[in-house]
Structures are given as C-alpha cells and as structure tokens.
Design an enzyme around this catalytic site. Sequence first.
Site, short mmCIF file in Angstrom:
data_model
loop_
_atom_site.label_atom_id
_atom_site.label_comp_id
_atom_site.label_asym_id
_atom_site.label_seq_id
_atom_site.Cartn_x
_atom_site.Cartn_y
_atom_site.Cartn_z
N ILE A 124 -54.01 -6.25 0.62
CA ILE A 124 -54.91 -6.06 0.09
C ILE A 124 -55.60 -5.16 -0.45
O ILE A 124 -56.40 -4.08 0.46
CB ILE A 124 -55.74 -7.28 1.22
CG1 ILE A 124 -54.43 -8.29 1.06
CG2 ILE A 124 -56.60 -8.10 0.58
CD1 ILE A 124 -55.17 -9.28 2.53
N PRO A 125 -56.15 -5.11 -1.52
CA PRO A 125 -56.26 -3.63 -2.33
C PRO A 125 -58.17 -3.86 -2.38
O PRO A 125 -58.64 -3.88 -3.44
CB PRO A 125 -55.90 -4.11 -3.31
CG PRO A 125 -55.60 -5.50 -3.81
CD PRO A 125 -55.35 -5.37 -2.60
N CYS A 126 -59.07 -3.60 -1.78
CA CYS A 126 -60.31 -3.63 -1.18
C CYS A 126 -60.52 -2.25 -2.26
O CYS A 126 -61.94 -1.91 -2.75
CB CYS A 126 -60.56 -3.60 -0.03
SG CYS A 126 -60.18 -3.04 1.47
N HIS A 127 -60.11 -1.69 -2.06
CA HIS A 127 -60.11 -0.22 -2.66
C HIS A 127 -60.35 -0.09 -4.19
O HIS A 127 -60.25 0.49 -5.21
CB HIS A 127 -58.72 0.76 -2.65
CG HIS A 127 -57.58 1.14 -3.09
ND1 HIS A 127 -56.76 -0.13 -2.32
CD2 HIS A 127 -57.13 1.14 -3.75
CE1 HIS A 127 -55.86 -0.32 -3.07
NE2 HIS A 127 -55.89 0.60 -4.19
#
Length: 157
Positions: A124-127
């Site tokens: 889950i690409p919170c970056h």
Amino acid sequence: MQNIYFMDAPVGWLKIRSEDGVIVEVDHADRPKDDQDLTEVSEVIRQCVTELEEYFSGERRTFEVPIDITRSGTAFQRKVWRRLSEIPYGETISYKELALDCGGPTYSRAVANANGKNPVSIIIPCHRVIASDGSLGGYTGGVAKKSKLLKIEETGL
C-alpha cells in the site's frame, strides 16, 4: 510454519507478518537477532518476499500477494489505505489531494496520520504521498527510505 519474517531489503529490514493466509503487516524494522530460514515461513510470506524482491529490482509494478487491511485501523484509515492503493506506480499525489479524495480540504492532518499507520507499507504505497510544494514530507521509515522508494519507481532500479 512461521508467520513472521524479516527481509533484508534495499531500504533496510522489513518485518512481514501473515495471518490466515494473507499479509497483514509489512513494516520497517530493526535487524532480527536470529537468522531465519525462508523455507520455514508460510507460502504467502514467501510470495510477498518474492514480489518485494521483484519490486526492488524494478521488475514488478503491482502486487498480487493477498493482503488484509480490515484487521487494523479505523474506517477512515482503511478508506485512506484503499485510496493509497489506487496511486499508480511511479506517480505521487499530495496530502492535500489525498485529503480532498478522502473527506475534504481540512482532512490533511487526518490523512497524514492514516498514512503513518498504514499496516502494509510499500504494497500500500504510502510513500507516494508528498507535500503540496513537492517536498517529501514525513514517512514512518524515514525520509531517506521514502526517497529511495520513489527513486526505485522513477528509474526502475
């Protein structure tokens, strides 16, 4: 079978945890005290490790490993995490955009907090969420790791 594995990744150690055949946690971690054997972990953890290795080498842009975000967080946090999952590989959005998508212009702090509580980092690409001025902002693993993840996606390496 073990349901926790520590992966030595290009962004440092990652703790990967599974429950009931799904990944429930990928988080930045300290180096484990003991050596581990990948053959002694669940199949879903082995799949996760393989997919993360492919991601770090620039060969994978999307993840297929099953995850479950319903075991943690509030309804609002899960809404943010679902929206994060829609951000395409190699692209970013601002906290402000994410706030507008998830509730309104006054939700920037709430979405930043939800971002920080993301249980399945990288997958889950919170970056991929940055400040409106283009700066990286915060990241639970540290800004250097966020920068490295974005660089991997920018260059494919």
